[in-house]
Write a protein that holds these residues in place. Structure first.
Motif, PDB file in Angstrom:
ATOM      1  N   UNK A 146      -6.762   0.710  -3.046  1.00 35.35           N
ATOM      2  CA  UNK A 146      -5.436   1.294  -3.137  1.00 35.35           C
ATOM      3  C   UNK A 146      -5.337   2.465  -2.172  1.00 35.35           C
ATOM      4  N   UNK A 147      -4.108   2.936  -1.977  1.00 40.35           N
ATOM      5  CA  UNK A 147      -3.878   4.073  -1.106  1.00 40.35           C
ATOM      6  C   UNK A 147      -2.789   4.962  -1.682  1.00 40.35           C
ATOM      7  N   UNK A 148      -2.760   6.201  -1.225  1.00 38.26           N
ATOM      8  CA  UNK A 148      -1.711   7.143  -1.600  1.00 38.26           C
ATOM      9  C   UNK A 148      -1.113   7.682  -0.303  1.00 38.26           C
ATOM     10  N   UNK A 149       0.180   7.463  -0.114  1.00 43.29           N
ATOM     11  CA  UNK A 149       0.826   7.805   1.152  1.00 43.29           C
ATOM     12  C   UNK A 149       2.198   8.411   0.875  1.00 43.29           C
ATOM     13  N   UNK A 150       2.901   8.748   1.943  1.00 40.77           N
ATOM     14  CA  UNK A 150       4.246   9.301   1.841  1.00 40.77           C
ATOM     15  C   UNK A 150       5.228   8.442   2.629  1.00 40.77           C
ATOM     16  N   UNK A 151       6.441   8.392   2.150  1.00 44.74           N
ATOM     17  CA  UNK A 151       7.515   7.757   2.908  1.00 44.74           C
ATOM     18  C   UNK A 151       8.050   8.769   3.933  1.00 44.74           C
ATOM     19  N   UNK A 152       8.626   8.226   5.039  1.00 43.15           N
ATOM     20  CA  UNK A 152       8.937   6.825   5.291  1.00 43.15           C
ATOM     21  C   UNK A 152       7.714   6.016   5.712  1.00 43.15           C
ATOM     22  N   UNK A 161       2.135  -3.875  -3.119  1.00 40.34           N
ATOM     23  CA  UNK A 161       3.040  -3.269  -4.096  1.00 40.34           C
ATOM     24  C   UNK A 161       3.057  -1.761  -3.905  1.00 40.34           C
ATOM     25  N   UNK A 162       4.175  -1.158  -4.317  1.00 40.75           N
ATOM     26  CA  UNK A 162       4.378   0.281  -4.105  1.00 40.75           C
ATOM     27  C   UNK A 162       4.898   0.902  -5.398  1.00 40.75           C
ATOM     28  N   UNK A 163       4.189   1.881  -5.920  1.00 38.78           N
ATOM     29  CA  UNK A 163       4.608   2.613  -7.114  1.00 38.78           C
ATOM     30  C   UNK A 163       4.897   4.054  -6.713  1.00 38.78           C
ATOM     31  N   UNK A 164       6.124   4.502  -6.921  1.00 38.89           N
ATOM     32  CA  UNK A 164       6.503   5.872  -6.564  1.00 38.89           C
ATOM     33  C   UNK A 164       5.967   6.833  -7.623  1.00 38.89           C
ATOM     34  N   UNK A 269      10.894  13.105   0.373  1.00 43.81           N
ATOM     35  CA  UNK A 269       9.856  12.133   0.697  1.00 43.81           C
ATOM     36  C   UNK A 269       9.224  11.672  -0.610  1.00 43.81           C
ATOM     37  N   UNK A 270       8.916  10.390  -0.698  1.00 40.11           N
ATOM     38  CA  UNK A 270       8.278   9.843  -1.894  1.00 40.11           C
ATOM     39  C   UNK A 270       6.767   9.806  -1.708  1.00 40.11           C
ATOM     40  N   UNK A 271       6.049  10.249  -2.733  1.00 47.69           N
ATOM     41  CA  UNK A 271       4.596  10.082  -2.791  1.00 47.69           C
ATOM     42  C   UNK A 271       4.354   8.770  -3.510  1.00 47.69           C
ATOM     43  N   UNK A 272       3.662   7.827  -2.847  1.00 46.02           N
ATOM     44  CA  UNK A 272       3.566   6.466  -3.388  1.00 46.02           C
ATOM     45  C   UNK A 272       2.121   6.005  -3.509  1.00 46.02           C
ATOM     46  N   UNK A 273       1.910   5.138  -4.487  1.00 49.31           N
ATOM     47  CA  UNK A 273       0.632   4.465  -4.693  1.00 49.31           C
ATOM     48  C   UNK A 273       0.776   3.042  -4.179  1.00 49.31           C
ATOM     49  N   UNK A 286      -6.923  -0.442 -14.729  1.00 45.68           N
ATOM     50  CA  UNK A 286      -7.096   0.840 -15.418  1.00 45.68           C
ATOM     51  C   UNK A 286      -6.408   1.950 -14.630  1.00 45.68           C
ATOM     52  N   UNK A 287      -6.563   1.919 -13.300  1.00 40.82           N
ATOM     53  CA  UNK A 287      -5.908   2.905 -12.439  1.00 40.82           C
ATOM     54  C   UNK A 287      -4.398   2.849 -12.613  1.00 40.82           C
ATOM     55  N   UNK A 288      -3.823   1.658 -12.612  1.00 35.68           N
ATOM     56  CA  UNK A 288      -2.374   1.520 -12.730  1.00 35.68           C
ATOM     57  C   UNK A 288      -1.884   1.992 -14.097  1.00 35.68           C
TER      58      UNK A 288
END
Length: 300
Positions: A146-152, A161-164, A269-273, A286-288
């Motif tokens: 998995x990763x944690x990033x920012x939009x755009x 898949x993207x979870x905000x 900006x959205x912080x997304x998983x 478990x992470x989700x």
């Protein structure tokens, strides 16, 4: 001596660089060691792969014929290694994760790390700071779970898949000359000021967001410096070398001489998983489960 992957790898890198010295540096071996690997392969095949009579090495007809096959063999071996590594993680409580540097400043990042470590079945994380576009590629390749990033972000592949986790507003960082920290401003007021800017990212990221916001305010920012880290950016701002658009959580760094101003024109900006939809590994599930209570409910 039997021919192994290391022989084919030495040949392929040398063929791609057309330079034994550069190839040896890329592989982290000495030039004589690389030459020996190539010579062993040539002896096994009974023919030369390189024409060494010129200053710049060139492939022989045989070398040209086998290069694509060698590259395919190496790519297949790397794919098998990635799949094997991912399969091994599926049967363990270990996850490989990427994150953008600004994510670590956000409370959601801390809460997620706490939830993962404090659960009934703790997960071991292999964390590595990486740009968003690299995260997306490596999640698809199963290098990362998995990763944690920012939009755009660029358009996501259907398998991603993207979870905000949270939507965060941007603020303007300026030198704190007059104690005006917290005073709301309009971005257009700073059209004549130099901007400290983020490095260009193929994914867009905060640089694209900053440039878009300035265009919407009616100007193109005059860039004084480009830097890879928000902490460095704020140090330059505090030194009076420009202003910068940063996520509101950057104020948590508490660097002296920097004021943070909310903007009348809201920029977010959205912080997304990011993760693979098809991944059913128990550790990822478990992470989700830990992430969803933290996530921005409007995104669910």
């Amino acid at each position: 001596m039997p021919v192994e992957l290391r022989h084919w790898r030495a040949f392929a890198v040398a063929a791609e660089t057309r330079h034994f010295g550069h190839a040896a540096e890329t592989l982290g071996v000495s030039q004589p060691a690389l030459s020996q690997l190539v010579q062993t392969l040539e002896a096994h095949l009974g023919t030369a792969l390189f024409d060494r009579t010129r200053r710049r090495i060139e492939l022989t007809a045989t070398g040209q014929a086998v290069l694509a096959e060698a590259q395919a063999v190496l790519a297949q071996a790397e794919r098998a290694e990635r799949i094997g590594s991912a399969a091994g993680r599926e049967n363990s409580r270990t996850l490989a994760a990427g994150y953008v540097g600004s994510a670590a400043l956000h409370p959601a990042f801390r809460l997620l790390m706490q939830a993962i470590a404090g659960g009934s079945s703790p997960i071991a994380l292999q964390l590595d700071q990486r740009p968003a576009v690299q995260q997306l590629r490596q999640i698809g390749e199963r290098v990362l779970d998995f990763g944690i990033a920012r939009t755009p972000l660029p358009p996501l592949e259907p398998e991603i898949a993207c979870l905000v986790l949270d939507r965060e507003t941007m603020v303007l960082a300026t030198a704190d000359h007059d104690g005006a920290d917290g005073q709301a401003v309009s971005l257009a007021e700073f059209a004549a000021e130099p901007f400290v800017q983020y490095l260009h990212q193929p994914s867009g990221g905060l640089r694209a967001l900053s440039e878009s916001a300035c265009r919407a305010a009616g100007f193109t920012p005059k860039v004084s410096y480009t830097v890879p880290q928000i902490a460095t950016m704020l140090c330059l701002v505090g030194a009076g070398l420009g202003v910068a658009l940063v996520p509101e959580t950057a104020s948590r760094l508490g660097l002296p001489g920097v004021a943070f101003h909310p903007l009348h024109d809201v920029i977010a900006t959205d912080l997304v998983l990011l993760y693979r939809r098809s991944d059913t590994a128990p550790a990822l599930r478990t992470l989700l489960e830990a992430a969803r209570p933290i996530a921005d409910k409007s995104s669910l």
